[in-house]
Design a protein around this motif. Structure first.
Motif, short mmCIF file in Angstrom:
data_model
loop_
_atom_site.label_atom_id
_atom_site.label_comp_id
_atom_site.label_asym_id
_atom_site.label_seq_id
_atom_site.Cartn_x
_atom_site.Cartn_y
_atom_site.Cartn_z
N ALA A 427 0.82 -1.21 0.00
CA ALA A 427 0.00 0.00 0.00
C ALA A 427 0.85 1.26 0.00
O ALA A 427 1.91 1.32 0.63
N SER A 428 0.36 2.27 -0.73
CA SER A 428 1.00 3.59 -0.71
C SER A 428 0.55 4.36 0.53
O SER A 428 -0.32 3.90 1.30
N GLY A 429 1.12 5.57 0.71
CA GLY A 429 0.75 6.36 1.88
C GLY A 429 -0.72 6.69 1.92
O GLY A 429 -1.39 6.56 2.95
N GLY A 430 -1.27 7.13 0.77
CA GLY A 430 -2.68 7.45 0.73
C GLY A 430 -3.55 6.23 0.95
O GLY A 430 -4.61 6.30 1.58
N GLU A 431 -3.13 5.10 0.43
CA GLU A 431 -3.89 3.86 0.61
C GLU A 431 -3.87 3.42 2.07
O GLU A 431 -4.89 2.96 2.61
N LEU A 432 -2.72 3.58 2.70
CA LEU A 432 -2.63 3.23 4.13
C LEU A 432 -3.61 4.07 4.94
O LEU A 432 -4.26 3.56 5.86
N SER A 433 -3.70 5.35 4.65
CA SER A 433 -4.61 6.22 5.38
C SER A 433 -6.05 5.74 5.21
O SER A 433 -6.83 5.74 6.17
N ARG A 434 -6.39 5.33 4.01
CA ARG A 434 -7.76 4.88 3.79
C ARG A 434 -8.02 3.53 4.43
O ARG A 434 -9.12 3.26 4.93
N PHE A 435 -7.01 2.65 4.43
CA PHE A 435 -7.18 1.39 5.16
C PHE A 435 -7.42 1.66 6.65
O PHE A 435 -8.28 1.03 7.28
N LEU A 436 -6.65 2.59 7.20
CA LEU A 436 -6.82 2.94 8.61
C LEU A 436 -8.22 3.48 8.86
O LEU A 436 -8.89 3.08 9.82
N LEU A 437 -8.68 4.37 8.00
CA LEU A 437 -10.01 4.94 8.19
C LEU A 437 -11.08 3.86 8.08
O LEU A 437 -12.05 3.84 8.87
N ALA A 438 -10.94 2.97 7.13
CA ALA A 438 -11.91 1.88 7.00
C ALA A 438 -11.96 1.03 8.27
O ALA A 438 -13.03 0.66 8.76
N LEU A 439 -10.78 0.74 8.80
CA LEU A 439 -10.73 -0.03 10.04
C LEU A 439 -11.39 0.73 11.18
O LEU A 439 -12.12 0.14 11.99
N LYS A 440 -11.11 2.03 11.29
CA LYS A 440 -11.70 2.81 12.38
C LYS A 440 -13.21 2.86 12.27
O LYS A 440 -13.92 2.80 13.29
N VAL A 441 -13.73 2.96 11.07
CA VAL A 441 -15.19 2.94 10.91
C VAL A 441 -15.75 1.61 11.39
O VAL A 441 -16.76 1.55 12.09
N CYS A 442 -15.06 0.53 11.05
CA CYS A 442 -15.52 -0.80 11.47
C CYS A 442 -15.42 -0.97 12.99
O CYS A 442 -16.27 -1.61 13.61
N LEU A 443 -14.38 -0.41 13.59
CA LEU A 443 -14.14 -0.61 15.02
C LEU A 443 -14.96 0.33 15.88
O LEU A 443 -15.12 0.09 17.08
N SER A 444 -15.47 1.41 15.33
CA SER A 444 -16.13 2.42 16.14
C SER A 444 -17.64 2.23 16.23
O SER A 444 -18.32 3.04 16.86
N LYS A 445 -18.16 1.20 15.65
CA LYS A 445 -19.62 1.05 15.59
C LYS A 445 -20.25 0.96 16.98
O LYS A 445 -21.36 1.40 17.19
N ASP A 446 -19.55 0.37 17.95
CA ASP A 446 -20.12 0.20 19.29
C ASP A 446 -19.52 1.16 20.31
O ASP A 446 -19.79 1.05 21.50
N GLN A 447 -18.68 2.10 19.86
CA GLN A 447 -18.06 3.03 20.80
C GLN A 447 -18.98 4.22 21.03
O GLN A 447 -19.57 4.78 20.11
N THR A 448 -19.10 4.61 22.30
CA THR A 448 -19.91 5.76 22.66
C THR A 448 -19.11 6.66 23.58
O THR A 448 -18.31 6.19 24.38
N GLY A 449 -19.36 7.97 23.46
CA GLY A 449 -18.72 8.92 24.37
C GLY A 449 -17.25 9.13 24.12
O GLY A 449 -16.55 9.68 24.96
N LEU A 450 -16.73 8.70 22.97
CA LEU A 450 -15.31 8.82 22.68
C LEU A 450 -15.11 9.84 21.56
O LEU A 450 -15.73 9.76 20.51
N THR A 451 -14.25 10.82 21.82
CA THR A 451 -13.90 11.81 20.81
C THR A 451 -12.72 11.29 20.00
O THR A 451 -11.66 10.98 20.56
N MET A 452 -12.91 11.17 18.68
CA MET A 452 -11.83 10.71 17.81
C MET A 452 -11.21 11.88 17.08
O MET A 452 -11.93 12.73 16.53
#
Length: 549
Positions: A427-452
């Motif tokens: 992955a390139s730098g831009g691709e890595l950023s998007r992979f990270l964002l995709a993961l964060k969207v998947c991981l944040s579905k049950d998080q409440t009260g957390l400022t990202m």
């Protein structure tokens, strides 16, 4: 949720007060304007370890205050209660840093440690910086991400307990084997010593008793002859016989003495009674002083044997019995040791089996979760203009440990037909950023009260891709709060709230300011991001189009 940030005399910030809102908050500004200083200041009040020279030049101290809204079920309440700090629906953090480097912190106006701040920060804020995607390049962090996605906290707690039990069983067996080896090394001495002590059978207090008996017999031997002579002189052939003869003679002369002998005769009668009692007492004393000569020899022999045994084992004579019990217990442990070792080996085997079962179950859970994560990430990659990328979570055997026996690695293939490989090679730098964002969207579905907070998560992308990144950030912010530091006009245009960070020089002093932007100001700021320093009408038109969505 972060509601406000008040900064005084930190780096190039003189005084700054920000009020944040729910949803997507964006901060924009030229490079070097001070956006990172905001994050440094926020990290400071949250107790994060960072740069030391935070106090503004010429000031004696810098101060940062942050306040958060806390819903009733927020995890921070438990930390406050454990630390003995006041709670409530609002949490106010304040921290001061002096020019000498001394730091002082308060939580709801109560002094606290930096460690408590750091514990609270884990429940309040999650920061993803410009280099946060490096975590994706380290496979050791991939297992953490997968476990977070699968919510394996309870299963990992159970596995850690099994790992601890396994370790304890192994240590118990090792200690028992070492103890047995040590006892076996002294087995010959133990058996000989116990046999000697059992044969002697010393009792507590026996030495003192034997010593008294010995001294008594030695003293009796010296005085018995004098007592015997006294008994002979006073006995039937001595004084007693003489007094009896005298009384008999006086009795024969008493009729002719006309009463003058009655008093002497009475006195002699009394003397005979007293003398008889004295003779009886001396006789009893002689009986008490009588002993078998061999008894003294036997007493001395046992006394000396007990004392010699005490010197041999370097213990007090009265402790010989307890010492014998100790040696006997070692022998009993040796005799029973094989059975104990069998039990301990069985316990270790059971602990191993329990851990192996729990680890195997965790492995299967991770494999199922890996497939679910791959599916979820793939669904998020499509809106990020990476619909052809393939994301795969590989779970492979690893050295067993407290968190299982699995290695987890994220692999990707960014182009159709291309082989998959590690993120850092594919992955390139831009691709890595998007992979990270995709993961964060998947991981944040049950998080409440957390400022990202995302610090330039959109670096390396532009155009439609940047727009896609912004839309995913906006989606992520719908149920909470997201702060984004960005240079992308597409991302900035999707923010619900917008601040511009500027650096100014006044009277030779450089300061950084943050200004909330109204609708018209947002147009100019996004136009600046599109066109540079010279803002054209075309740039403003493009900015309005971006804001219109």
């Amino acid at each position: 949720m972060l509601r406000g940030l008040d900064i005084s005399d930190m780096l190039i910030i003189d005084r700054l007060e920000l009020a944040f809102q729910p949803g997507l908050n964006v901060l924009t500004g030229e490079t070097g304007a001070g956006k990172s200083i905001l994050l440094d200041s926020l990290g400071f009040v949250l107790g994060w370890r960072g740069r030391a020279d935070l106090v503004r030049q010429g000031a004696q101290q810098g101060e940062v205050t942050a306040w958060f809204d806390l819903p009733p079920d927020h995890a921070a309440h438990a930390i406050l209660q454990e630390a003995g700090l006041p709670g409530g629906d609002e949490l106010i953090l304040r921290r001061i840093n002096t020019v000498e480097g001394r730091k002082t912190a308060w939580v709801n106006d109560r002094r606290c440690s930096g460690e408590v701040l750091r514990q609270l920060s884990e429940t309040l804020v999650e920061l993803h910086g410009q280099h946060d995607d490096r975590g994706l390049l380290n496979p050791r962090g991939h297992r953490v991400i997968l476990d977070e996605f699968a919510d394996l906290g309870a299963a990992k707690t159970q596995l850690r307990a099994a790992w601890v039990a396994k370790g304890q069983a192994a240590k118990a067996l090792e200690a028992a084997e070492k103890a047995m080896a040590a006892i076996r090394d002294e087995e010959e001495f133990l058996r000989h010593a116990v046999a000697e002590l059992d044969m002697l059978a010393p009792e507590p207090g026996e030495e003192a008793l034997l010593d008294r008996q010995r001294r008594s017999m030695q003293g009796a031997e010296k005085i018995r002859s004098d007592v015997l002579r006294a008994h002979e002189i006073l006995g039937g052939n001595g004084a007693e016989a003489a007094l009896s003869d005298a009384l008999r003679w006086l009795d024969g002369a008493a009729e002719k003495a006309e009463g003058v002998l009655e008093a002497p005769m009475a006195a002699l009668s009394r003397a005979l009674v007293e003398l008889d009692e004295a003779v009886d007492g001396i006789a009893r004393a002689i009986d008490g002083l009588s002993f078998d000569p061999t008894e003294l020899e036997d007493t001395e022999e046992r006394l000396f044997a007990i004392r010699a045994m005490a010197r041999k084992h370097d213990v007090l004579a009265d402790d010989l019995s307890g010492f014998a019990d100790t040696l006997r217990a070692k022998l009993e442990a040796l005799d029973a040791g094989d059975a104990d070792l069998v039990t301990l080996r069985r316990d270790l085997a059971a602990a191993d089996a329990l851990y192996d079962t729990a680890a195997a179950e965790l492995t299967q859970t991770r494999k199922r979760a890996a497939k679910a994560l791959d599916k979820a990430v793939s669904a998020e990659l499509a809106p990020l203009k990476m619909e052809r990328a393939v994301f795969e979570t590989q779970v492979s055997p690893d050295t067993p440990g407290p968190e299982g026996a699995d290695a987890v690695a994220f692999t990707v293939a960014t182009n159709p037909g291309a082989p998959s490989g590690p993120l850092n090679k594919i992955a390139s730098g831009g691709e890595l950023s998007r992979f990270l964002l995709a993961l964060k969207v998947c991981l944040s579905k049950d998080q409440t009260g957390l400022t990202m907070i995302f610090d330039e998560i959109d670096r390396g992308v532009g155009g439609a891709t940047a727009d896609a990144v912004g839309r995913r950030l906006a989606t992520l912010a719908r149920e909470g709060q997201v702060l984004v530091v960005t240079h992308s006009p597409q991302v900035a245009a999707l923010g619900a709230h917008h601040w511009r960070v500027e650096k100014r020089v006044d009277a030779g002093m450089t300061t950084s300011t943050v200004t909330p932007l109204a609708s018209g100001d947002r147009v100019d700021e996004i136009a600046r991001m599109l066109a540079g320093d010279t803002i054209t009408q075309e740039a403003r038109g493009a900015a309005r189009a971006l804001l219109a969505g």
